[in-house]
Write an enzyme that holds these catalytic residues in place. Sequence first.
Site, PDB file in Angstrom:
ATOM      1  N   GLN A  68      43.833  23.932  83.914  1.00  0.00           N
ATOM      2  CA  GLN A  68      42.471  24.059  83.386  1.00  0.00           C
ATOM      3  C   GLN A  68      41.422  23.550  84.386  1.00  0.00           C
ATOM      4  OE1 GLN A  68      40.624  21.609  80.103  1.00  0.00           O
ATOM      5  NE2 GLN A  68      40.758  23.547  78.984  1.00  0.00           N
ATOM      6  N   CYS A  98      34.326  20.708  76.398  1.00  0.00           N
ATOM      7  CA  CYS A  98      34.329  19.247  76.558  1.00  0.00           C
ATOM      8  C   CYS A  98      32.993  18.651  76.119  1.00  0.00           C
ATOM      9  CB  CYS A  98      34.623  18.874  78.014  1.00  0.00           C
ATOM     10  SG  CYS A  98      34.700  17.093  78.238  1.00  0.00           S
TER      11      CYS A  98
HETATM   12  C1  LIG Z   1      41.389  12.528  74.008  1.00  0.00           C
HETATM   13  C2  LIG Z   1      41.089  14.010  74.062  1.00  0.00           C
HETATM   14  C3  LIG Z   1      41.003  14.639  75.278  1.00  0.00           C
HETATM   15  C4  LIG Z   1      40.714  16.027  75.355  1.00  0.00           C
HETATM   16  N1  LIG Z   1      40.691  16.636  76.580  1.00  0.00           N
HETATM   17  C5  LIG Z   1      40.487  17.984  76.651  1.00  0.00           C
HETATM   18  C6  LIG Z   1      40.544  18.684  77.907  1.00  0.00           C
HETATM   19  O1  LIG Z   1      40.801  18.089  78.972  1.00  0.00           O
HETATM   20  N2  LIG Z   1      40.308  20.025  77.883  1.00  0.00           N
HETATM   21  C7  LIG Z   1      40.031  20.713  76.733  1.00  0.00           C
HETATM   22  O2  LIG Z   1      39.827  21.927  76.777  1.00  0.00           O
HETATM   23  N3  LIG Z   1      40.011  20.083  75.544  1.00  0.00           N
HETATM   24  C8  LIG Z   1      40.243  18.754  75.472  1.00  0.00           C
HETATM   25  N4  LIG Z   1      40.262  18.137  74.256  1.00  0.00           N
HETATM   26  C9  LIG Z   1      40.128  18.940  73.019  1.00  0.00           C
HETATM   27  C10 LIG Z   1      41.522  19.338  72.497  1.00  0.00           C
HETATM   28  O3  LIG Z   1      42.162  20.213  73.397  1.00  0.00           O
HETATM   29  C11 LIG Z   1      41.409  20.042  71.127  1.00  0.00           C
HETATM   30  O4  LIG Z   1      40.585  21.165  71.275  1.00  0.00           O
HETATM   31  C12 LIG Z   1      40.828  19.125  70.057  1.00  0.00           C
HETATM   32  O5  LIG Z   1      41.449  17.856  70.089  1.00  0.00           O
HETATM   33  C13 LIG Z   1      41.003  19.734  68.669  1.00  0.00           C
HETATM   34  O6  LIG Z   1      42.352  19.988  68.394  1.00  0.00           O
HETATM   35  P1  LIG Z   1      43.263  18.982  67.503  1.00  0.00           P
HETATM   36  O7  LIG Z   1      42.525  18.757  66.218  1.00  0.00           O
HETATM   37  O8  LIG Z   1      44.555  19.719  67.343  1.00  0.00           O
HETATM   38  O9  LIG Z   1      43.381  17.710  68.273  1.00  0.00           O
HETATM   39  C14 LIG Z   1      40.515  16.767  74.171  1.00  0.00           C
HETATM   40  C15 LIG Z   1      40.612  16.106  72.927  1.00  0.00           C
HETATM   41  C16 LIG Z   1      40.896  14.754  72.855  1.00  0.00           C
HETATM   42  C17 LIG Z   1      41.007  14.087  71.495  1.00  0.00           C
END
Ligand SMILES: Cc1cc2nc3c(=O)[nH]c(=O)nc-3n(C[C@H](O)[C@H](O)[C@H](O)COP(=O)(O)O)c2cc1C
Length: 319
Positions: A68, A98
């Site tokens: 990514q 992000c």
């Molecule tokens: C600690 C943390 C770091 C994340 N880092 C990224 C990232 O580097 N790139 C990205 O596209 N999304 C990032 N996200 C978003 C997640 O990929 C995801 O879209 C978001 O957590 C919602 O999904 P979930 O409810 O299954 O966690 C991050 C989320 C969290 C909580």
Amino acid sequence: MRIMLAPMEGVVEHHVRDILTRIGGLDGCVTEFIRVTDQKLPYKVFYKYAQELESDCKTPNGTPVRVQLLGSKPEPMAINAQELVNYGAKAIDLNFGCPAKTVNAHEGGACLLRTPDRVYAIIKAVRDAVPRAIPVTAKIRLGFEDRSSYMDNARAVEAAGADELTVHARSKVDGYKPPAYWHYIADIRAELKIPVVGNGEIWTVEDYLRCREQSGGADVMLGRGLLACPDLARQIKAHVQGEDYTPLTWAEICAMLYRYYALTTPLYCERNCGNRVKQWLMYLSRQYPQATVFFEAIKRKTTPPEIEACFQEALAASH
Ligand SMILES: Cc1cc2nc3c(=O)[nH]c(=O)nc-3n(C[C@H](O)[C@H](O)[C@H](O)COP(=O)(O)O)c2cc1C
């Protein structure tokens, strides 16, 4: 039906990808974002985030890993994507979700969703720069301040030539606050021809089933839910395919966490050696009450012997 492991900066590095994909049920992973400004990045930066570049861009159990990139300028993004492909990347994912202040201050991540034409320009530049056989995918939220621009951004992603779109079904301002608005994904799926992957707030098999119903799609990306419940993808697939499956026990989870600790200890300075384990325990606490007990015992421990002793106690108690 595909289940992907979500990128999570500061959490899902290659050891976590290895451990979670070994458990099973996952069809793909995405690295943490690699920040692109103006420079062509050196290999060591790409390698830091995507060690799988050395193994055909697959985790040890053979699960494909996309790399990514995050940035706001089409040309440097294109140059770095091309460079990544030269180094062996098999798929490039572009981050438009992000919410971090530092990232958005440099006009990267979710703030690009204010201007769908910039989303288009970045994806188009990357798509034009890398060979057709290399998938270029994008990950968006539903908007920045609110969710009103979701379709403009989704259309921009497809028009620019992306091969797939993952939608974290919330705006930047929604943050990580439940709920996720899965029904918007259904609208996007109805409009776009490329595959659309649903993401956000799937913690259980029941959440998956509700997301599938509301988003109209079976493909999902799981983030925090997989950290809280490391075999969630297997549980979902077993349920959907009508197979018997016994979820992992706390003893198995505890042994998994110890393996992770052993693998990652040499990577961090002594003072920080237990931090990643503590972070994972916080997620596990949501699913396993024993994780809360373990976290309380370990949270103030900082030296390797103290942490080791905590682990031995937790491992013994877990059987
Ligand atoms: C600690 C943390 C770091 C994340 N880092 C990224 C990232 O580097 N790139 C990205 O596209 N999304 C990032 N996200 C978003 C997640 O990929 C995801 O879209 C978001 O957590 C919602 O999904 P979930 O409810 O299954 O966690 C991050 C989320 C969290 C909580």
